[in-house]
Design a protein around this motif. Sequence first.
Motif, PDB file in Angstrom:
ATOM      1  N   SER A 168       0.815  -1.215   0.000  1.00 44.58           N
ATOM      2  CA  SER A 168       0.000   0.000   0.000  1.00 44.58           C
ATOM      3  C   SER A 168       0.847   1.262   0.000  1.00 44.58           C
ATOM      4  N   ALA A 169       2.109   1.133   0.441  1.00 37.41           N
ATOM      5  CA  ALA A 169       2.985   2.303   0.531  1.00 37.41           C
ATOM      6  C   ALA A 169       3.866   2.476  -0.702  1.00 37.41           C
ATOM      7  N   VAL A 170       3.839   1.512  -1.637  1.00 32.81           N
ATOM      8  CA  VAL A 170       4.653   1.645  -2.851  1.00 32.81           C
ATOM      9  C   VAL A 170       4.193   2.882  -3.621  1.00 32.81           C
ATOM     10  N   THR A 171       5.134   3.670  -4.098  1.00 31.56           N
ATOM     11  CA  THR A 171       4.789   4.914  -4.776  1.00 31.56           C
ATOM     12  C   THR A 171       3.886   4.682  -5.985  1.00 31.56           C
ATOM     13  N   ARG A 172       2.936   5.589  -6.173  1.00 29.27           N
ATOM     14  CA  ARG A 172       2.094   5.585  -7.378  1.00 29.27           C
ATOM     15  C   ARG A 172       2.626   6.573  -8.407  1.00 29.27           C
ATOM     16  N   ASP A 173       3.797   7.134  -8.151  1.00 27.22           N
ATOM     17  CA  ASP A 173       4.426   8.044  -9.097  1.00 27.22           C
ATOM     18  C   ASP A 173       5.019   7.256 -10.257  1.00 27.22           C
ATOM     19  N   TYR A 174       5.460   7.961 -11.284  1.00 28.09           N
ATOM     20  CA  TYR A 174       6.022   7.302 -12.461  1.00 28.09           C
ATOM     21  C   TYR A 174       7.494   7.668 -12.609  1.00 28.09           C
ATOM     22  N   VAL A 175       8.223   6.768 -13.251  1.00 34.20           N
ATOM     23  CA  VAL A 175       9.662   6.936 -13.446  1.00 34.20           C
ATOM     24  C   VAL A 175       9.985   6.566 -14.884  1.00 34.20           C
ATOM     25  N   PHE A 176      10.854   7.349 -15.529  1.00 35.52           N
ATOM     26  CA  PHE A 176      11.304   7.071 -16.893  1.00 35.52           C
ATOM     27  C   PHE A 176      12.722   6.514 -16.870  1.00 35.52           C
ATOM     28  N   ASP A 177      12.984   5.597 -17.776  1.00 35.68           N
ATOM     29  CA  ASP A 177      14.345   5.100 -17.996  1.00 35.68           C
ATOM     30  C   ASP A 177      14.655   5.295 -19.477  1.00 35.68           C
ATOM     31  N   LEU A 178      15.539   6.241 -19.785  1.00 37.74           N
ATOM     32  CA  LEU A 178      15.920   6.530 -21.166  1.00 37.74           C
ATOM     33  C   LEU A 178      17.279   5.906 -21.441  1.00 37.74           C
TER      34      LEU A 178
ATOM     35  N   THR B 117      -4.997   9.086 -13.323  1.00 42.04           N
ATOM     36  CA  THR B 117      -5.227  10.517 -13.193  1.00 42.04           C
ATOM     37  C   THR B 117      -4.150  11.350 -13.869  1.00 42.04           C
ATOM     38  N   THR B 118      -2.905  10.900 -13.808  1.00 38.80           N
ATOM     39  CA  THR B 118      -1.784  11.730 -14.265  1.00 38.80           C
ATOM     40  C   THR B 118      -1.249  11.319 -15.631  1.00 38.80           C
ATOM     41  N   TYR B 119      -2.016  10.538 -16.392  1.00 34.36           N
ATOM     42  CA  TYR B 119      -1.495  10.026 -17.670  1.00 34.36           C
ATOM     43  C   TYR B 119      -1.115  11.150 -18.629  1.00 34.36           C
ATOM     44  N   ARG B 120      -1.894  12.236 -18.664  1.00 34.59           N
ATOM     45  CA  ARG B 120      -1.628  13.306 -19.628  1.00 34.59           C
ATOM     46  C   ARG B 120      -0.314  14.008 -19.308  1.00 34.59           C
ATOM     47  N   ARG B 121      -0.068  14.261 -18.024  1.00 38.14           N
ATOM     48  CA  ARG B 121       1.194  14.872 -17.619  1.00 38.14           C
ATOM     49  C   ARG B 121       2.346  13.903 -17.839  1.00 38.14           C
ATOM     50  N   LEU B 122       2.113  12.617 -17.602  1.00 38.77           N
ATOM     51  CA  LEU B 122       3.147  11.626 -17.888  1.00 38.77           C
ATOM     52  C   LEU B 122       3.551  11.704 -19.355  1.00 38.77           C
ATOM     53  N   ALA B 123       2.564  11.823 -20.241  1.00 37.43           N
ATOM     54  CA  ALA B 123       2.867  11.917 -21.673  1.00 37.43           C
ATOM     55  C   ALA B 123       3.672  13.172 -21.977  1.00 37.43           C
ATOM     56  N   GLU B 124       3.277  14.296 -21.387  1.00 36.28           N
ATOM     57  CA  GLU B 124       4.050  15.530 -21.586  1.00 36.28           C
ATOM     58  C   GLU B 124       5.485  15.360 -21.105  1.00 36.28           C
TER      59      GLU B 124
END
Length: 515
Positions: A345-355, A373-380
């Motif tokens: 339950s405490a695992v982050t719901r944030d996103y991370v990129f690996d380039l 909820t944050t898919y649009r900002r993730l795409a940006e």
Amino acid sequence: MGSRGTPTSTSTDDASIDDLLIVGGGINGVGIARDAAGRGLKVTLVEQDDLARHTSSWSSKLIHGGLRYLEHREFRLVREALQERLVLLRLAPHLVSPLRFVLPHSPEQRPAWIIRLGLFLYDHLSSRGCLPGSGPVCLEDTPEGAPLRPWVKRAFTYADCAVDDSRLVVVNAIDARERGARIRTRTRCLGAVREADHWRVTLEDRASGRKEERFCRILVNAAGPWVSAFLQSGLGFNGPSRVRLVKGSHIVVRRLYEGDHAYILQNDDRRIVFVIPYRDHYSLIGTTDVSEEGPPREVAISDAEIDYLCGVVNRYLAQPITADAIVWSFAGIRPLYDDASSNPSAVTRDYVFDLDAPGGRAPLLSIFGGKLTTYRRLAEHALAKLEPLIPGLAPPWTANACLPGGDMPNGDLLTFASGFAQRHRWLPAPVALRLARAYGTRADRIVGKARSVDDMGGDIGSGLTPAEIDYLVREEWVCTADDVLWRRTKLGLEAPPSLVDAIDAHIHPLLRESA
């Protein structure tokens, strides 16, 4: 439809090479495809199943900031999510709608002052726009208090939003296609090989088994639960998995109470469970957090999860529920970024990129985590990450561009739905309302010039007509009754078994014609 009729690429000249090839047709994949296509890039997206077939259709159906994430100090994520909540209300008013939450106070878990402080932060991390602020709510002789057990003496209220999750994925894919992207469902990416400044990608049409090669300058791995598996088996990359698989399960029961508010219930393990009004006649209850080991797979709710959800509800609501009350349940795998937390339950719901772009060779962007909820900002942010590699990339644009069907005056769904029903008075009222909610302004494309239900082919069950199925096959990549009933319309809850056969019988000739 899908990859039907697609020519095979045989060279890497400018005419045949994609700027981006995206693997994964969930919310992150289609969001990136839409953003990139709108900036003039040549984009292909491939999905091995139907759009939103996996994680993106097994959510709690919410667009929310994540009140409980404040306890884990994820202030950036909550702020971004709260900002996006307002953006999506504007861009897709037919799919995203305000929802009032009631949080009964359980004094042995979190003191009232902590809840007030959390709600104060929630209100002030972003502008609320049209959404009301939080505050205490009187429970005596009120619709909010009536369903609750007598021990609940006080509660708080705040606002978030409900969403039709799978349709949000579909409308992003439609917009991406209309801006030039190729959306290929039922198409598996078998693997890719890096060849200097481009990727050679092998695809397989799952219906025919036909294989083909495509070429792209940048490969985007948005495979969700399969993100690490694709890196290893599809690309031959070695290294530890950076994705944490967590199963979330939900149950649906007949409506538990009157009123259009939802409840957020605190359990003694400090997790929370939502009880949400769902499709007028039901209550949606969830979710659980159960760690999953091994490769991604189809999952189902367990007896222990059912007992857990029923137990939380029965602690607060006066009307008890048991497993016998369940009319539908669903479970899905959430691919979270592995931050080494011991508590799912405490695992982050944030996103991370690996380039990965060694020595100027063809780049690979992999996406770990994220939330609806944050898919649009993730795409940006994904395009910002790639911008140094794409000379002349156009600026961000999606924050002010309505999603298909969302271009109604003042974003007012109720007024639009009323006008739609008036224009088509021969449609049964529940059907007219469902079409307006699901398709927004594009509902008129389904009705066309029809003057009666018979003109649309007649009602073949649950208000569904051949005209609507024709539209879904033509415009929304539908290939099976399951696509129609569970990811495009949600009519599966009411549909008799005979409707499945009727839909498939109508779809199959259409697919043969388009093959």
